[in-house]
Design an enzyme around this catalytic site. Structure first.
Site, PDB file in Angstrom:
ATOM      1  N   CYS A   1       0.837  -1.564  -0.274  1.00 38.87           N
ATOM      2  CA  CYS A   1      -0.256  -0.233   0.177  1.00 38.87           C
ATOM      3  C   CYS A   1       0.842   1.698  -0.006  1.00 38.87           C
ATOM      4  CB  CYS A   1      -0.746   0.659   1.126  1.00 38.87           C
ATOM      5  SG  CYS A   1      -1.112  -0.922   2.077  1.00 38.87           S
TER       6      CYS A   1
ATOM      7  N   ARG B   1       6.714 -11.502   5.305  1.00 40.76           N
ATOM      8  CA  ARG B   1       6.261 -11.033   6.344  1.00 40.76           C
ATOM      9  C   ARG B   1       7.077 -12.730   7.540  1.00 40.76           C
ATOM     10  NH1 ARG B   1      -0.247 -10.125   5.100  1.00 40.76           N
ATOM     11  NH2 ARG B   1       0.362  -8.729   3.583  1.00 40.76           N
TER      12      ARG B   1
ATOM     13  N   GLN C   1       0.587 -10.909  -3.537  1.00 39.11           N
ATOM     14  CA  GLN C   1      -1.145 -10.797  -2.952  1.00 39.11           C
ATOM     15  C   GLN C   1      -1.305 -10.015  -4.649  1.00 39.11           C
ATOM     16  OE1 GLN C   1      -0.233  -7.511  -0.676  1.00 39.11           O
ATOM     17  NE2 GLN C   1      -1.702  -9.152   1.364  1.00 39.11           N
TER      18      GLN C   1
ATOM     19  N   HIS D   1      -5.516  -1.409  -5.500  1.00 40.23           N
ATOM     20  CA  HIS D   1      -5.237  -0.157  -4.458  1.00 40.23           C
ATOM     21  C   HIS D   1      -6.346   0.399  -5.179  1.00 40.23           C
ATOM     22  CE1 HIS D   1      -2.358  -0.936  -2.206  1.00 40.23           C
ATOM     23  NE2 HIS D   1      -3.353  -1.123  -1.074  1.00 40.23           N
TER      24      HIS D   1
ATOM     25  N   LYS E   1     -14.859  -3.914   7.008  1.00 39.30           N
ATOM     26  CA  LYS E   1     -14.339  -4.727   5.466  1.00 39.30           C
ATOM     27  C   LYS E   1     -15.213  -6.146   5.410  1.00 39.30           C
ATOM     28  CE  LYS E   1     -11.670  -7.517   8.900  1.00 39.30           C
ATOM     29  NZ  LYS E   1     -10.082  -8.429   8.803  1.00 39.30           N
TER      30      LYS E   1
ATOM     31  N   HIS F   1      -8.575  -0.760  -0.132  1.00 37.60           N
ATOM     32  CA  HIS F   1      -7.677  -1.984  -0.399  1.00 37.60           C
ATOM     33  C   HIS F   1      -8.104  -3.159  -0.576  1.00 37.60           C
ATOM     34  CE1 HIS F   1      -5.147  -1.305   3.363  1.00 37.60           C
ATOM     35  NE2 HIS F   1      -6.391  -1.678   3.139  1.00 37.60           N
TER      36      HIS F   1
END
Length: 620
Positions: free
Chosen positions: A318, A347, A365, A369, A449, A495
């Site tokens: 992002c 991560r 991923q 966005h 979300k 996003h």
RNA sequence: GCCCUCAUAGCUCAGUCGGUAGAGCACGUUCUUGGUAAGAACGGGGUCAUGGGUUCAAAUCCCAUUGAGGGCUCCA
């Protein structure tokens, strides 16, 4: 941004339980809540019987809790030594014996004082009683409103602190419909600072047929395990020398991945997304501004020193997309702006949570966005939700459900905007006809979300997609657009990841199809199998024609028998086998066999090609 | 990260009581040229995950490390 509670690792989601029973069909055709069902009582009671059997074997065992779960039950014990598979067998045999003794379950309401006396040698029970006495927690450690009544259930010599309900008598438990499955470690009350107990998992059903069906399902799940198929079909691997949680995509897996990516790109192109590429590392200051170093640091790898400056490997994309948005002044006329990228992120995940392709440390991923005006927001949500569903449908997933997570106590952003956003999300779910549950207060601190779940061929649920509002990053990075009024306004930012991550999505895809992907996704679509060497020249001709027609095809010219070649092709789940012998050569034909074992037989090359093209276009 | 279990040929696994290793598949060579799920023979291939320790002797027993599996925790 995409802070911590958005996306656990590889991909926004986890495996839910194998069969997620919300309702149970009753003999009169009605449905009832699982918690109210007889099966639930059977399982809970079987857990007690198990504890009873464990105490017979280990008289000094300390017992913790033992509830019914979706597919059975468990009970946690503090034991003097680790349980062995032999122990399980022994315990299971004792359970059967106990069940056949027709032991009644008897409930008795007690006071806390009585409870403390009864369980004076059971520290875990004493702790539960104390908490219940305070009226704060139930036996699972969940907070409760009112001070509950204490009760015990006795069955034979075994007494347990328990709210019930239970079966009246072990007669109601079918001793041939229970089975102990495995032992695992589990923290007392799920707290990693507290003692590690031994948990025995078991399953129980109304009758042996149901038990068998469940065990068959477990077998089937094992056969479909993407780690096993990944090796057999040479799709991917991860090796110790490279590092755990880091995936090597082998040619077959890479082929399917490329097809997925190409399709994804085409669809995004059509849907007015702009593609961007961003680096794998960024300066500490960037992550400071975005808030990641504040909220997400424990999932980020240590910084790299470059000429005295600290850089971090990106855990999310992002901040980069935000900077592309910020690169110049934006007008309301160009909104919505949609930046998409297959962004590879890293991560830190604790070693114990890594799992095949489903939980990894490096993954890509299918990120994007959206930046839009408040007025555009409802349409934008509608658009992205439908786009998401269409994308998933293309890969054969047709059953969806969703969680809508709303404003938590600690949140950034204007509550009015939260309400708008939540309403827009809910309205879109309704319009799309998706069953959803509301997770009140379950949103991230930066926005509400939708998490979408798909159901696979074995009815297992997986969470892949996520669509999230972000009221944080536009503020942190001071994003604006110039409105009709000539003033600067704050855009909304959404996003979303549709497939989640390519790794995880591929893992789910493998399990959904058991490796036998639809033709359009297969690394090798057709195998040409000449019967004898003299057929190879014609087979090669066929091979070249099919390749020229765009089919992914291979020629098996080994000096093997046809039967062996068929077997090998079937094991590789190759959709079409084209067998070529004297007849076919003479008539310029091929003999088609499908991986299902079906045998459509001899046909012209043109007929086969048009069939294949139809299958590919239909994505079957 | 925590508890338990595991790590032997490319793969799947056997290896008894501590006496330095086996099978099937795969691979290579040769023979075989066949009609819808495994043709045959021969051959190559192992520092028994890594590092220590015990022992006359370790794949085997002990410790540590790495990795994997079942869970827990984390993610939510």
């Amino acid at each position: 941004m995409e802070p911590r509670d958005k996306t656990p690792a590889p991909a926004m989601g986890r495996v839910f339980c194998l069969i997620y029973i919300m309702e149970v069909n009753m003999s009169n055709g009605k449905k009832e809540r699982y918690e109210d069902s007889h099966l639930y009582k059977v399982r809970h009671s079987t857990a007690h019987i198990m504890a009873s059997a464990v105490l017979e074997r280990f008289p000094n065992a300390k017992i913790a809790i033992g509830p019914a779960i979706d597919t059975g039950f468990y009970y946690d014990f503090d034991l003097p030594r680790a349980l062995t598979p032999e122990d399980l067998k022994e315990i299971e045999a004792r359970m059967r014996k106990l069940i056949k003794e027709h032991i009644p379950f008897e409930k008795k309401v007690i006071t806390a004082e009585e409870g403390k006396q009864i369980f004076k040698d059971q520290p875990y029970k004493l702790e539960l009683i104390e908490d219940l006495e305070k009226g704060q927690f139930d036996e699972h450690g969940n907070p409760v409103d009112e001070k509950p009544e204490l009760s015990i259930y006795s069955s034979g010599n075994f007494i347990d602190l328990c709210r019930g309900p239970h079966v009246a008598d072990t007669m109601e438990i079918n001793p041939s419909a229970i089975k102990l499955l495995n032992v695992a470690g589990a923290y007392w009350r799920g707290d990693e600072k507290r003692p590690m107990l031994q948990r025995i998992y078991g399953t129980a059903w109304e009758n042996p047929d149901d038990l068998k069906a469940y065990l068959d399902l477990l077998e089937e799940a094992k056969k479909r395990d993407h780690r096993k198929l990944g090796k057999e079909l040479e799709l991917f691997s991860s090796v110790e020398e490279v590092g755990s949680g880091l995936i090597l995509w082998h040619p077959n897996g890479a082929k399917t991945r490329k097809i997925i990516e190409d399709y994804w790109r085409d669809e995004h192109e059509k849907a007015d997304y702009d593609f961007v590429y961003t680096p794998h590392i960024g300066k500490a200051q960037l992550w400071e501004t975005s808030g990641h170093l504040g909220f997400y640091k424990e999932n980020m790898y240590s910084p790299i020193d470059i000429e005295g400056q600290e850089y971090y490997i990106k855990p999310m994309n992002c901040p980069f997309h935000v900077h592309i948005y910020k690169s110049r002044i934006r007008s309301y006329r160009e909104l919505p702006v949609r930046f998409a990228e297959m962004g590879t992120v890293y991560r830190y995940e604790r070693s114990g949570v890594l799992h095949g392709l489903l939980r990894v440390r490096g993954f890509t991923q299918d990120d994007a966005h959206h930046f839009c005006s408040p007025e555009q927001m409802p349409d934008e949500i509608d658009f992205v939700l439908n786009f998401c569903l269409d994308m998933l449908r293309a890969f054969g997933f047709v059953n969806f459900s969703a969680y809508l997570s709303t404003m938590p106590e600690k949140a950034v952003g204007d509550p009015e905007r939260w309400k708008d956003a939540e309403a827009a999300l809910e309205a879109s779910l309704k319009r799309a006809g998706i069953a959803y549950e509301i997770d009140e207060g379950g949103g991230a601190f930066y926005g509400p979300k939708i998490d979408l779940k798909i159901k696979d061929a074995l009815q297992r649920e997986w969470q892949l997609s996520t669509i999230q509002f972000d009221f944080n990053l536009p503020d942190k990075f001071d994003l604006t657009y110039i409105g009709e009024d000539g003033e600067a306004h704050r855009p909304y930012m959404i996003h979303r990841a549709l497939l989640g991550s390519l790794e995880r999505f591929f893992g789910v895809l493998i399990e959904h199809y058991a490796g036998a992907f639809p033709v359009w996704l297969m690394p090798v679509q057709a195998m040409i199998i000449p019967i004898a060497d003299r057929h190879i020249p014609y087979a090669d001709e066929v091979y070249k024609k099919l390749r020229a027609a765009g089919l992914r095809v291979k020629l098996d010219d080994r000096s093997e028998r046809m039967n062996a070649k068929i077997r090998d092709a079937e094991k590789q789940k190759i959709p079409y086998m084209l067998i070529i012998g004297d007849q076919e050569m003479e008539n310029q034909q091929v003999s088609l066999r499908l991986r299902s074992g079906e045998n459509p037989g001899v046909q012209s090359l043109e007929d086969f090609l048009s069939r294949a093209k139809q299958d590919i276009a239909a994505k079957i």
